[in-house]
Design an enzyme around this catalytic site. Structure first.
Site, mmCIF file in Angstrom:
data_model
loop_
_atom_site.group_PDB
_atom_site.id
_atom_site.type_symbol
_atom_site.label_atom_id
_atom_site.label_comp_id
_atom_site.label_asym_id
_atom_site.label_seq_id
_atom_site.Cartn_x
_atom_site.Cartn_y
_atom_site.Cartn_z
ATOM 1 N N GLU A 227 0.827 -1.197 0.000
ATOM 2 C CA GLU A 227 0.000 0.000 0.000
ATOM 3 C C GLU A 227 0.867 1.255 0.000
ATOM 4 O O GLU A 227 1.936 1.265 0.601
ATOM 5 C CB GLU A 227 -0.902 -0.002 1.245
ATOM 6 C CG GLU A 227 -1.681 -1.309 1.375
ATOM 7 C CD GLU A 227 -2.443 -1.470 2.681
ATOM 8 O OE1 GLU A 227 -2.671 -0.470 3.383
ATOM 9 O OE2 GLU A 227 -2.816 -2.607 2.992
ATOM 10 N N GLU A 338 -9.861 5.775 3.003
ATOM 11 C CA GLU A 338 -10.271 5.000 4.166
ATOM 12 C C GLU A 338 -10.213 5.911 5.386
ATOM 13 O O GLU A 338 -9.283 6.699 5.532
ATOM 14 C CB GLU A 338 -9.300 3.821 4.353
ATOM 15 C CG GLU A 338 -9.517 3.049 5.647
ATOM 16 C CD GLU A 338 -8.552 1.860 5.804
ATOM 17 O OE1 GLU A 338 -8.015 1.383 4.791
ATOM 18 O OE2 GLU A 338 -8.352 1.432 6.944
#
Ligand SMILES: *[C@@H]1O[C@H](CO)[C@@H](O)[C@H](O)[C@H]1NC(C)=O
Ligand SMILES: *[C@@H]1O[C@H](CO)[C@@H](O)[C@H](O)[C@H]1NC(C)=O
Length: 423
Positions: A227, A338
């Site tokens: 990520e 997120e």
């Protein structure tokens, strides 16, 4: 007489009780101070492991200390498998078709594109050749974590699962997403240009991030993930600044992996970009827009996963052996935002995602990902075939995809969190 005896007994018992009570207090406080000093020692040991001796230290205006560490002394080489690893100073291959899509025409061009986005600490110096910049971990950074062991690690179950078997589980974890994704093929990398903002965080234990996920395996115990993106995380960094970050795990966030260089794994070769350091400037509502490009791809020769920031900075690589599924290829790519909602009883946090504004508002107001690409098995950058979207509660944070000549595949995403439709 009987009474006197009785009261003497009582006094004796009383003295004994007081004595026992004091003994209890003493041992309690002993235990407390012992465990406090044991924790202090544990924190010190961890700091010594993380913070390598610096060739030079640069003080950033945001209070960070950036240590220039000799490239061969970086945390990666604490890994037993990397003891004899020969650092690769460049990838063998670069995905094809990298630069042509970055030629942006004038229509929707961000106004400040000529101003390169940098890191705040650059104002106060540079790291010498042969070193890499590492944000120094302070004692208070570690003390904010739930435990020394969990410092620098994501909480479990942080992954957006577009087709989860159990939707309740997604909501319970408190993590909320607004993402676009591709699946159903073998992927060897991904790229996107990500608009940079500084979303407001309501609670210090919440965060807001915008990133891409390179995923391998199913969403089980052995999920592999790489990520990269930007994040605001008061818990991890102690402030509300927007920071460049990376993450990796090979077991669904359990024992392996971490943010940035907070464990051994990622091998950095770049002397100019520090993981976890503040990005500056950030976009302003109805005003200048800034974005960063991130490319992660698998070198077909060695199999390592490389990361590039912007057009100029090849940051380094995650060695192939760190992973199981990703040692071969990725099965899913996700792009988006997120946040963590820590409000109890079905209430919603006002922590923002992206710019804090919904996709409908468009350029200059809502946050975007543009020029979304995947890397195919011939090492070519390609437009994603079918972009799916996913969000848990679109009234809180939403996502809208589109495509045009300049931006290729893109989407706007984010929102304010708590609002009349998301109470
Ligand atoms: C971060 O922002 C919140 C509000 O959004 C504020 O309460 C807090 O004091 C800020 N923290 C720091 C370290 O500036
Ligand atoms: C999550 O919870 C909200 C509110 O209870 C609900 O509206 C939404 O549909 C849920 N999302 C999923 C994916 O289950």
């Amino acid at each position: 007489m009987g009474n006197a005896h009785f009261s003497r007994e009582r006094i004796r018992t009383g003295v004994l009780l007081v004595f026992l009570w004091m003994l209890g207090l003493i041992s309690l406080s002993c235990a407390a101070s012992l465990s406090a000093s044991r924790q202090k020692l544990q924190v010190q040991k961890h700091l010594n492991r993380l913070n390598k001796p610096a060739v030079k230290t640069i003080k950033s205006p945001d209070g960070d200390l950036i240590d220039c560490i000799h490239i061969s002394h970086q945390p990666a080489f604490d890994h037993p498998f990397l003891k004899d690893h020969k650092i690769q100073m460049r990838p063998n291959y670069h995905p094809e078709g990298l630069f042509d899509e970055d030629k942006i025409s004038d229509t929707e061009k961000p106004k400040q594109r000529s101003n390169p986005i940098t890191q705040l600490w650059h104002m106060n110096g540079k790291c010498p050749q042969g070193t890499i910049p590492i944000r120094r971990t302070k004692e208070e950074d570690v003390l904010r974590a739930s435990s020394v062991k969990r410092y620098g690690k994501k909480k479990l179950r942080a992954i957006p699962q577009p087709r989860s078997v159990d939707p309740d589980l997604i909501n319970q974890s408190g993590h909320q997403h607004a993402i676009a994704y591709v699946e159903g093929d073998k992927y060897y990398g991904a790229k996107a240009t990500i608009n940079v903002w500084e979303p407001k965080i309501q609670q210090p234990n919440e965060f807001s991030l915008s990133q891409l996920w390179i995923l391998g395996g199913s969403f089980g115990e052995d999920l592999n993930s790489i990520e990269a993106g930007w994040q605001v995380s008061p818990d991890l960094y102690g402030d509300n600044n927007t920071r460049l970050f990376t993450y990796w795990t090979s077991d669904a966030y359990q024992a392996t992996g971490c943010y940035n260089l907070l464990c051994s794994g990622f091998i950095q070769i770049n002397s100019e970009i520090a993981m976890g350091a503040s990005i500056s400037p950030v976009s302003a509502y109805r005003n200048s827009q800034y974005d960063i490009s991130i490319l992660v791809w698998k070198d077909p020769k060695e199999g390592h996963w490389w990361m590039q920031f912007g057009n100029d900075y090849v940051l380094g690589y995650w060695p192939s052996f760190l992973f199981s599924y990703l040692a071969d290829s990725a099965s899913m790519i996700e792009w988006g935002g997120e946040v963590v909602n820590s409000e109890p009883d079905g209430h919603h946090t006002s922590t923002q995602m992206g710019s804090g504004h919904f996709p409908e508002e468009g350029f200059g107001k809502s946050s975007y990902f543009r020029n979304i690409r995947v890397v195919d098995d011939s090492n070519n950058l390609k437009a994603p075939k079918e972009l799916g979207t996913f969000t848990e509660q679109s009234n809180c944070y939403d996502v809208q995809t589109g495509s045009n000549g300049d931006w290729g595949h893109y989407f706007y995403y984010g929102g304010p969190g708590k609002n009349p439709n998301c109470p």
